[in-house]
Design an enzyme around this catalytic site. Structure first.
Site, PDB file in Angstrom:
ATOM      1  CE1 TYR A 183      -3.727   2.410   0.202  1.00 33.51           C
ATOM      2  CE2 TYR A 183      -2.519   3.412   2.017  1.00 33.51           C
ATOM      3  CZ  TYR A 183      -3.540   3.451   1.082  1.00 33.51           C
ATOM      4  OH  TYR A 183      -4.368   4.548   1.014  1.00 33.51           O
ATOM      5  CG  ASP A 207       5.747   4.441   0.889  1.00 33.92           C
ATOM      6  OD1 ASP A 207       5.863   5.317   1.757  1.00 33.92           O
ATOM      7  OD2 ASP A 207       4.654   4.062   0.431  1.00 33.92           O
ATOM      8  CE  LYS A 217       0.390   6.334   7.673  1.00 37.17           C
ATOM      9  NZ  LYS A 217      -1.055   6.427   7.562  1.00 37.17           N
TER      10      LYS A 217
HETATM   11  C1  LIG Z   1       3.428   2.859   3.183  1.00 39.06           C
HETATM   12  C2  LIG Z   1       2.415   3.943   2.930  1.00 39.06           C
HETATM   13  N1  LIG Z   1       2.593   4.774   1.897  1.00 39.06           N
HETATM   14  C3  LIG Z   1       1.730   5.784   1.635  1.00 39.06           C
HETATM   15  C4  LIG Z   1       0.627   5.976   2.426  1.00 39.06           C
HETATM   16  C5  LIG Z   1      -0.333   7.098   2.127  1.00 39.06           C
HETATM   17  O1  LIG Z   1      -0.230   8.093   3.088  1.00 39.06           O
HETATM   18  P1  LIG Z   1      -1.468   9.089   3.366  1.00 39.06           P
HETATM   19  O2  LIG Z   1      -2.536   8.286   4.015  1.00 39.06           O
HETATM   20  O3  LIG Z   1      -0.900  10.166   4.235  1.00 39.06           O
HETATM   21  O4  LIG Z   1      -1.891   9.601   2.042  1.00 39.06           O
HETATM   22  C6  LIG Z   1       0.394   5.128   3.511  1.00 39.06           C
HETATM   23  C7  LIG Z   1      -0.786   5.318   4.368  1.00 39.06           C
HETATM   24  O5  LIG Z   1      -1.072   4.580   5.253  1.00 39.06           O
HETATM   25  C8  LIG Z   1       1.308   4.079   3.753  1.00 39.06           C
HETATM   26  O6  LIG Z   1       1.098   3.222   4.761  1.00 39.06           O
END
Ligand SMILES: Cc1ncc(COP(=O)(O)O)c(C=O)c1O
Length: 418
Positions: free
Chosen positions: A151, A237, A264
């Site tokens: 994700y 990521d 976050k």
């Molecule tokens: C690994 C990862 N990348 C990207 C995101 C997307 O972040 P956001 O919810 O701030 O858009 C998340 C969200 O949980 C995530 O867990």
């Protein structure tokens, strides 16, 4: 009020739902985000303080969700509140640059040796979306390699990590190659079968959606090597995993990506995302260089998120990270000793924990919802996918308490699901 049945749950939440003239909830399904969905009905938070959270019925809960791992210092940490408050008093965001953004840029880059530049966004989704666009601009290619079932937010390309997704043009799938996690052969094949076509390989080193399993160091090293050999950018990521080490989880793996996304916790609880990278790859974002790419956002780098984020990073010292990770390790050991007989386990790393049926990578949504409710009824708030994230206000006693309640909840669900 103790919520015990589905009927109670529906009744407890229904009164808050505002309906349109057709009688439908003004927010589809009665929710403001997909990730809130936990089955029967939503619960509502009204206040948080440290690791405590209160719902609208007055129940005191342990917040092990922390807005999906964001609140590493718990709710309303006084120093973060003070920083955000002071920034807000001076104005929430302007149409010319602000100084707080530079402070946060420095604080983030200090933790990312090897990466020299950063741009802020409003979410992790935007950061990953921008990383893909940047990698495409740098390489002149369109291909993106991702690990299966990861994700990376809800941009079109990121959603394809779980396969075709409604609303995402089918043709976009032609540019995406999915590789099963830790499958070295498939990773190599992705490059031999489509040489010179991948702009980016995106890795999450602790992918929650793919089962919170650790990525094998050999897999990461191979991704680094293949990316360098094939002129592909390695994007790590760290939107969730940044909390796990002083230099993020990539630091703990000893790998330097070409681009790194975060989010976050680096906003101290306010909206944020970040795209950091090696200087040479960030150049298309430089407006002085003709022919670059657009990255903007009315609220990107706003002084309130930036000030709160700088405060959060100041508080997140190496020793705090080590302490939290050790608490998580102890909790996993304690939980797994007790859960073994019922065929469940708690996986994760450091301050992130999540229960699974032993060996399973996926848990049926209905089971996740049952477990969420079982934990909630025992006073612990998890993420909808049952992820628990520890926060710095927690001590051994609180974490032991969370662990015992979680074990009890898992046992109840394991009994039901057999
Ligand atoms: C690994 C990862 N990348 C990207 C995101 C997307 O972040 P956001 O919810 O701030 O858009 C998340 C969200 O949980 C995530 O867990």
């Amino acid at each position: 009020m103790v919520i015990t049945s589905v009927g109670d749950r529906a009744e407890s939440s229904d009164r808050h739902i505002r309906r349109n003239t057709a009688g439908r909830p003004m927010m589809p399904g009665g929710y403001g985000r997909s990730a809130y969905h936990v089955g029967a009905a939503p619960t509502y938070a009204v206040r948080g303080e440290g690791w405590r959270l209160w719902d609208d019925t007055g129940r005191e809960l342990i917040d092990a969700n922390g807005n999906f791992t964001t609140l590493i210092h718990g709710n309303a940490h006084p120093e973060i509140v003070e920083a955000a408050h002071r920034a807000m008093q001076r104005g929430s965001a302007w149409g010319i640059p602000n100084l707080a953004e530079w402070d946060l840029a420095e604080a983030v880059l200090q933790r990312l040796p090897g990466l020299g530049q950063v741009r802020f966004t409003n979410s992790g989704t935007e950061a990953v979306m921008s990383a893909v666009r940047l990698a495409r601009a740098v390489t002149g290619r369109d291909g993106v390699v991702m690990t299966k079932d990861g994700y990376h937010g809800s941009s079109d390309v990121a959603l394809l990590a779980s396969g075709p997704s409604k609303g995402v043009p089918k043709a976009m799938g032609d540019d995406v190659t999915l590789v099963p996690l830790n499958d070295l052969t498939a990773l190599r094949e992705a490059f031999t079968q489509r040489p010179a076509s991948h702009a980016a390989i995106i890795l999450d080193l602790l992918p929650n959606k793919a089962g919170l399993v650790e990525v094998a160091p050999q897999f990461v090293a191979e991704a680094r090597t293949l990316a360098s050999e094939h002129g592909t950018l390695l994007v790590i990521d760290e939107v969730i995993s940044f909390r796990l080490g002083e230099h993020g989880l990539s630091g703990a793996y000893g790998v330097v990506p070409d681009l790194l996304t975060a989010g976050k916790l680096i906003g101290g609880g306010l909206p944020i995302g970040a795209l950091a990278g090696r200087d040479e790859y960030m150049e298309p974002l430089d407006p002085w260089v003709p022919g670059g790419i657009v990255h903007s956002g009315t609220f990107s780098g706003n002084p309130v998120s930036s000030a709160a984020g700088s405060a959060a990073l100041r508080l997140l010292t190496a020793s705090q990270i080590d302490r939290l990770n050790a608490l998580g390790d102890a909790a996993r050991t304690q939980a797994n000793e007790q859960l073994q007989p019922c065929g469940w386990e708690v996986r994760g790393r450091g301050s992130l924990l999540r229960p699974f049926p032993a060996g399973a990578r996926k848990v049926a949504e209905a089971t996740q919802h049952e477990l969420w409710w079982a934990a909630y009824e025992r006073g612990v708030v998890l993420s909808s996918a049952n992820l628990a994230a520890l926060s710095t206000p927690m001590d051994t006693a609180v974490v032991t308490d969370i662990t015992e309640r979680l074990v009890d909840a898992v046992k109840a669900v394991a009994e039901v699901t057999g």
